[in-house]
Enzyme design. Structure first.
Site, PDB file in Angstrom:
ATOM      1  CB  CYS A  97      -1.127  11.683  -1.794  1.00 50.18           C
ATOM      2  SG  CYS A  97      -0.839  12.642  -3.304  1.00 50.18           S
ATOM      3  CG  HIS A  99       3.669  10.073  -1.864  1.00 50.71           C
ATOM      4  ND1 HIS A  99       2.684   9.130  -1.672  1.00 50.71           N
ATOM      5  CD2 HIS A  99       3.195  10.938  -2.807  1.00 50.71           C
ATOM      6  CE1 HIS A  99       1.657   9.400  -2.459  1.00 50.71           C
ATOM      7  NE2 HIS A  99       1.937  10.495  -3.150  1.00 50.71           N
TER       8      HIS A  99
END
Length: 488
Positions: free
Chosen positions: A331, A430
């Site tokens: 991310c 994630h």
């Protein structure tokens, strides 16, 4: 709908663990259970199937209850962004970024309405709600604007459990002080006291418990022994960093402890691997010589990138990689691996263009609209045709400037890349390490560099391991907890 509220005398008393255990215990008994936390301040979040964002702890509690996580279970999520500000998530959607004073001025009524609406929605589907409070219910300077503790308990007429951490010392004073500071109608809701994190001979507590029950006229319904928590504290790394003490491991992975790190739950599956040692490295510390480095997600990518550059950690990471080391970014960490980050609207602070680590040919533009969605993709690397599930939460849009020198990690081209030497990995997903076969395949790259044999890759995903952990926690708590006083 029957309601139970779990409050604590202090932060880290063990409310989340007790709430999680009760969700699993009551679900086993046939109740249709939902967790609930009106307002949660946490670094870890989860994206629901509808694309809404909620606290990861409430998602875990939903899994403990055997139900699908939903935004109504945590209608207000505050995600700290540093500089005494937080991003406000109302019913799953980002609503703004404010400081503490402005938050209560602008969002108190909105928040309370969201809480009431969410409780009404949950009451249509469930017959038991297990609520978790936050901090202490007796903070005199905060009670008038507390959206999480006794305001919710009174609204639901919830049978309330008061949890105290005896390991810190002063447990009896904490209990008496908390009860004294509650209003009479709030105190009347307290149906049981739980003494948590007890170590030692149980009989040594008997005289104190007898005195406490006589003094308060409230039963002590549980003395819970110290349980090595399987899930990290939702607002810090304190438990995560100390949870495992492995004496012998095959490989070491260094995770950069960014100042505004988020979603460090990504690394629970790695922590659970017996052959892996996880080290959290502060930007000012020496990097050492790990088998891999991971740059995690962050609430403010640019600010944390600047910290890495100012501290010298950015150069240390680049030097490590150029010497043959393996680097991964997830991310915000993925965005940092690129050439440039552009924040033309000043969404993360000062407007401008910022030089990245230049390890992957990427340009990321920070945009106002947040992407939040669950994903199911097929991995191309490190092993092809592996199904992978996870979720995205980010505000940047990333493009590749030199597609001929990178390989797409997944069948969704924009979700992640690896360089041609399989040494630099970046992705937006994630929960990627929750996927057992993918995790083991990636770990085997590190093992092969050390001349170690491969680990088996045909293993269950972390969700199956999580179920075992949840059952274990519930079993241990159930053995020492009497819920009859709060169920009658």
């Amino acid at each position: 709908m029957k309601a139970i509220m779990v409050v604590g005398t202090t932060s880290h008393a063990g409310k989340s663990l007790i709430t999680t255990a009760i969700c699993r215990i009551l679900s086993r008994r046939g109740w249709k259970v939902t967790p609930f936390k009106g307002q949660n301040m946490a670094l870890n979040s989860y994206v629901t199937s509808t694309g809404g964002e909620m606290g990861h702890a409430q998602a875990v509690q939903a899994w403990a209850a055997g139900v699908t996580p939903a935004i109504e279970m945590n209608p207000i999520l505050l995600k700290p962004q540093g500089d005494m500000t937080s991003q406000v998530i109302i019913k799953g959607k980002a609503s703004g970024t404010v400081g503490a004073v402005d938050y209560y001025q602008q969002y108190f009524d909105i928040g309370w309405n969201a809480i009431q609406e969410s409780l009404e929605t949950l009451s249509q589907e469930f017959n038991m709600i297990v609520c978790e409070g936050a901090g202490s219910p007796a903070e005199i300077n905060l009670k008038h604007r507390d959206l999480t503790n006794m305001r919710v308990a009174k609204h639901l007429n919830a049978s309330t459990i008061l949890v105290v951490d005896i390991d810190r010392g002063g447990a009896f004073a904490h209990i008496i002080g908390t009860l004294e500071l509650l209003e009479p109608e709030e105190r009347n809701l307290i149906k049981g006291i739980v003494i948590n994190k007890f170590r030692g001979q149980r009989s040594l507590l008997d005289s104190g418990i007898h005195w406490l029950e006589k003094k308060t006229n409230i039963p002590v319904i549980g003395v819970i022994p110290w349980i090595n928590e399987a899930f990290p504290a939702e607002d810090s790394l304190s438990i995560l960093e100390q949870r495992y003490n492995k004496h012998t491991t095959d490989i070491t992975i260094a995770i950069i402890r960014l100042p505004r790190i988020s979603n460090f739950t990504d690394f629970e599956p790695l922590e659970a691997e017996s052959s892996v040692k996880i080290k959290y490295i502060h930007p000012n510390d020496s990097l050492g010589d790990p088998d891999a480095i991971i740059i995690p997600g962050t609430k403010t990518t640019i600010n944390d990138l600047l910290v890495l550059q100012k501290s010298g950690m950015a150069e240390a990471i680049k030097s490590y990689q150029s010497s043959g080391g393996i680097v991964m970014g997830i991310c915000g960490g993925f965005q940092m691996l690129g050439e440039v980050l552009i924040d033309s609207q000043g969404l993360e602070g000062k407007q401008g263009e910022y030089k990245g680590l230049e390890l992957l040919p990427l340009i990321t533009t920070i945009t106002p609209k947040k992407i939040a969605s669950q994903r199911q993709v097929i991995a191309n690397y490190p092993l092809g045709n592996l199904p992978v599930i996870g979720y995205e939460i980010h505000q940047g849009r990333t493009i590749v400037t030199k597609p001929d020198i990178v390989k797409p990690l997944f069948n969704d081209y924009d979700l992640g890349f690896v360089d041609s030497y399989d040494s630099i990995w970046g992705n937006y997903l994630h929960g990627i390490f929750d996927n057992g076969s993918w995790r083991r395949s990636w770990l085997n790259i590190l093992r092969h560099k050390r001349g170690l044999n491969s680990l088996p890759t045909s293993i269950s995903n972390y969700r199956e391991q999580r179920e075992i952990i949840l059952d274990s926690i519930a079993d241990k708590v159930n053995e020492h907890l009497d819920l009859k006083p709060v169920l009658t």
